[in-house]
Design a protein around this motif. Structure first.
Motif, PDB file in Angstrom:
ATOM      1  N   ALA A   1     -15.997 -77.579 -19.227  1.00 28.17           N
ATOM      2  CA  ALA A   1     -14.695 -77.765 -19.871  1.00 28.17           C
ATOM      3  C   ALA A   1     -14.506 -79.226 -20.252  1.00 28.17           C
ATOM      4  O   ALA A   1     -15.005 -80.116 -19.565  1.00 28.17           O
ATOM      5  N   PRO A   2     -13.796 -79.513 -21.347  1.00 25.71           N
ATOM      6  CA  PRO A   2     -13.581 -80.904 -21.740  1.00 25.71           C
ATOM      7  C   PRO A   2     -12.569 -81.636 -20.868  1.00 25.71           C
ATOM      8  O   PRO A   2     -12.520 -82.865 -20.861  1.00 25.71           O
ATOM      9  N   SER A   3     -11.752 -80.889 -20.138  1.00 24.16           N
ATOM     10  CA  SER A   3     -10.771 -81.508 -19.242  1.00 24.16           C
ATOM     11  C   SER A   3     -10.393 -80.505 -18.166  1.00 24.16           C
ATOM     12  O   SER A   3     -10.657 -79.294 -18.280  1.00 24.16           O
ATOM     13  N   GLU A   4      -9.757 -80.990 -17.118  1.00 28.17           N
ATOM     14  CA  GLU A   4      -9.349 -80.119 -16.016  1.00 28.17           C
ATOM     15  C   GLU A   4      -8.246 -79.151 -16.429  1.00 28.17           C
ATOM     16  O   GLU A   4      -8.067 -78.104 -15.805  1.00 28.17           O
ATOM     17  N   LEU A   5      -7.508 -79.467 -17.460  1.00 29.62           N
ATOM     18  CA  LEU A   5      -6.397 -78.617 -17.901  1.00 29.62           C
ATOM     19  C   LEU A   5      -6.828 -77.555 -18.905  1.00 29.62           C
ATOM     20  O   LEU A   5      -6.039 -76.689 -19.261  1.00 29.62           O
ATOM     21  N   PHE A   6      -8.080 -77.614 -19.350  1.00 32.27           N
ATOM     22  CA  PHE A   6      -8.527 -76.704 -20.394  1.00 32.27           C
ATOM     23  C   PHE A   6      -8.633 -75.272 -19.881  1.00 32.27           C
ATOM     24  O   PHE A   6      -9.168 -75.023 -18.798  1.00 32.27           O
ATOM     25  N   GLU A   7      -8.118 -74.321 -20.664  1.00 32.36           N
ATOM     26  CA  GLU A   7      -8.193 -72.905 -20.326  1.00 32.36           C
ATOM     27  C   GLU A   7      -8.927 -72.163 -21.439  1.00 32.36           C
ATOM     28  O   GLU A   7      -8.523 -72.204 -22.601  1.00 32.36           O
ATOM     29  N   VAL A   8     -10.004 -71.513 -21.077  1.00 26.15           N
ATOM     30  CA  VAL A   8     -10.860 -70.841 -22.059  1.00 26.15           C
ATOM     31  C   VAL A   8     -10.070 -69.860 -22.911  1.00 26.15           C
ATOM     32  O   VAL A   8     -10.222 -69.817 -24.137  1.00 26.15           O
TER      33      VAL A   8
END
Length: 254
Positions: free
Chosen positions: A130-137
């Protein structure tokens, strides 16, 4: 669960010439790992295509936006238009609509279904981190990015010290365009031609139009191709690829 910390920066930048850089996303599956080309000009820079849009180009590569960049989209598929909304100058063919309805998913089987691909071994996920910890697929989507200027065959993109001509070559999609610089013989080809399996049987493709586009492409004095996927190649290789595809479609695979 995808790791958001491991590995290198999301975007990889490779200097090709003094004025040209190639940008791609190494953590993306090869089907969607598309090239973004950044060509420096005197009055404006040119950016050809906008990647998958999983991570922000403006956040990760702010230098891309310093010289009033002109974004040209070669066609409407998700791996080429993802960050188009980040640019204020967006140019594309009339048939290339980025209107919030672009078929998009980072799950392989779902994307195969959306695009009409017979991809039996599609991987569960098309990114490996993921590009960041907040990213959701499952929140991934292509944001609307309407054209600020509609391009047609023969139009010119003027960067001040260099000019590139729009060449409309439909078939892969109705709105596929290339950019050709007469002086250098350089062609930014999008998915019209690249060194791999060419796709002209998608639900929105037109095989007959694609063959016409191949014949037109073969007649052009191209010296170097900067494709939508994979490495650059020269004009001789372009003509080899065109001839191989024409033979394939004629039923002569030799």
């Amino acid at each position: 669960m995808l790791d958001a910390t491991a590995g290198s920066p999301w975007f990889q930048v490779q200097r090709v010439t003094e004025t040209l850089a190639r940008i791609d996303e190494p953590n993306v599956h090869e089907l969607l790992r598309a090239n973004i080309w950044h060509l420096r000009g005197r009055d404006h820079d040119l950016v050809v295509d906008a990647g998958l849009g999983v991570a922000s180009l403006r956040e990760h590569l702010p230098g891309l936006f310093e010289n009033s960049p002109v974004l040209v989209l070669t066609h409407r598929h998700l791996d080429h238009v993802g960050s188009a909304h980040e640019f204020s100058d967006r140019r594309m063919h009339a048939a290339t609509e980025v209107d919030g309805r672009t078929p998009a998913s980072l799950r392989g089987p779902e994307l195969a279904s959306l695009l009409g691909l017979a991809w039996l071994d599609a991987p569960p996920l098309l990114i490996d981190r993921a590009p960041s910890e907040l990213f959701e697929v499952d929140s991934y989507a292509i944001l609307p990015a309407p054209a600020t200027d509609v391009l047609a065959d023969g139009d010119v993109i003027d960067l001040g010290d260099r000019q590139l001509r729009v060449v409309h070559l439909p078939g892969h999609t109705p709105g596929c365009i290339c950019l050709f610089e007469e002086q250098s013989g350089a062609l930014f080809s999008g998915d019209v031609i690249y060194d791999g399996v060419l796709l002209d049987e998608l639900p929105e493709s037109d095989t007959a139009a694609y063959l016409d586009s191949m014949l037109r492409l073969r007649s052009m004095p191209v010296k170097i191709v900067y494709p939508g996927h994979g490495d650059p190649f020269d004009g001789d290789r372009l003509r080899e690829l065109v001839d191989a595809h024409l033979r394939l479609r004629s039923g002569d695979g030799s």
